[in-house]
Scaffold this active site. Structure first.
Site, mmCIF file in Angstrom:
data_model
loop_
_atom_site.group_PDB
_atom_site.id
_atom_site.type_symbol
_atom_site.label_atom_id
_atom_site.label_comp_id
_atom_site.label_asym_id
_atom_site.label_seq_id
_atom_site.Cartn_x
_atom_site.Cartn_y
_atom_site.Cartn_z
ATOM 1 N N SER A 185 -4.640 6.895 1.155
ATOM 2 C CA SER A 185 -4.981 5.519 0.604
ATOM 3 C C SER A 185 -5.159 4.723 1.862
ATOM 4 O O SER A 185 -5.939 4.950 2.613
ATOM 5 C CB SER A 185 -4.011 5.071 -0.330
ATOM 6 O OG SER A 185 -4.582 3.831 -1.137
ATOM 7 N N ASP A 202 -9.886 8.623 -9.490
ATOM 8 C CA ASP A 202 -9.210 7.680 -8.971
ATOM 9 C C ASP A 202 -9.569 6.407 -9.651
ATOM 10 O O ASP A 202 -10.701 5.881 -9.302
ATOM 11 C CB ASP A 202 -9.291 7.828 -7.409
ATOM 12 C CG ASP A 202 -8.391 6.841 -6.764
ATOM 13 O OD1 ASP A 202 -7.775 5.912 -7.190
ATOM 14 O OD2 ASP A 202 -8.090 7.257 -5.419
ATOM 15 N N HIS A 252 -5.289 8.653 -8.497
ATOM 16 C CA HIS A 252 -4.785 8.187 -6.969
ATOM 17 C C HIS A 252 -3.510 8.638 -6.551
ATOM 18 O O HIS A 252 -2.310 8.159 -6.654
ATOM 19 C CB HIS A 252 -4.741 6.702 -7.086
ATOM 20 C CG HIS A 252 -4.534 6.068 -5.457
ATOM 21 N ND1 HIS A 252 -5.845 6.207 -4.792
ATOM 22 C CD2 HIS A 252 -3.825 5.455 -4.921
ATOM 23 C CE1 HIS A 252 -5.396 5.530 -3.669
ATOM 24 N NE2 HIS A 252 -4.228 4.943 -3.662
#
Length: 253
Positions: A145, A199, A231
């Site tokens: 991320s 996601d 995610h």
């Protein structure tokens, strides 16, 4: 007030989904690959966590890398400093740089000054490992991320060719103005990019925009899309990362 609640919800996703990842890793069976002669040189894997997370919380990742090639691997799981984060109404939390909105899209505004400051800190960690005697070809930077976005910036702006950079659910954190700062040596660092199609925190479109960006710079990138993955990171991604790094490790000879 309602807006604040909506904005804080994605932050919980960053941390909670990763906790699930760690559980999966700990439950996965050990790799029973055959031993290899002690010919492998020292290697280094730097893992950069996501927004609101910490380095120690991600350390179980290394338990998945059981192949003999990783016996001489040094791992580093640093924690980001505490900073206010705009997308979550500004409270202080662990963050490598500022994020202005969630979900992150391909066109989201970018904190270029913040990312460049964070890159300097990552480069200092790499320099320290080089000083310890590790071949740059055996240095790998990986991140999830926000940490994935920082990984991309760090390997592209490092003046030497590294073993590789692996981005999970990340995005391109700068504009094309960065091109003039990328050296020919940095363009030789291989990139692996993995992103879940489901996601909703860093949209798939943000990850999908990465390879075309890199191609325009003449940089090779292996991109893998995972249907149904939100995610988070799953074991399949990490097993692939293990293989990807293993094929690039250099022996002591």
């Amino acid at each position: 007030m309602k807006k604040s609640i909506l904005l804080t919800k994605p932050i919980a996703v960053f941390v909670a989904t990763f906790g699930i990842t760690v559980v999966f890793i700990l439950l996965s069976p050990p790799n029973r690959s055959s031993p290899k002669p002690d010919s492998m040189a020292r290697s280094f894997i730097l893992w950069l966590h996501g927004l609101g997370d910490s380095g120690p919380a991600n350390e179980p990742i290394k338990t998945l890398f059981t192949s003999p090639e990783f016996k001489r691997t040094t791992w580093s799981f640093p924690s980001a400093p505490f900073n206010p984060v705009t997308c979550n109404n500004g409270p202080t939390m662990t963050s490598w740089f500022d994020i202005y909105e969630i979900p992150v899209t391909a066109d989201s505004p970018k904190d270029e000054n913040g990312i460049l400051k964070a890159v300097q800190n990552v480069h200092a960690m790499i320099d320290k490992e080089l000083a310890a005697g590790t071949n740059p070809s055996n240095i790998f930077v990986c991140g999830f991320s926000q940490g994935g976005a920082l990984t991309l910036a760090s390997v592209l702006l490092y003046p030497r060719t590294l073993g590789g950079g692996a981005i999970f659910s990340g995005w391109v954190p700068f504009n094309y103005s960065i091109i003039e700062h990328i050296t020919p040596e940095a363009k030789k660092t291989p990139i692996f990019w993995s992103h879940g199609i489901a996601d909703r925190t860093v949209l798939f479109e943000a990850g999908q925009a990465g390879p075309p960006f890199l191609e325009k710079l003449g940089i090779s990138c292996e991109f893998k899309a995972y249907p149904g993955l939100a995610h988070s990171i799953n074991n399949e991604e990490l097993h692939h990362l293990e293989s990807w790094i293993k094929t690039r490790l250099r022996s002591s000879s």
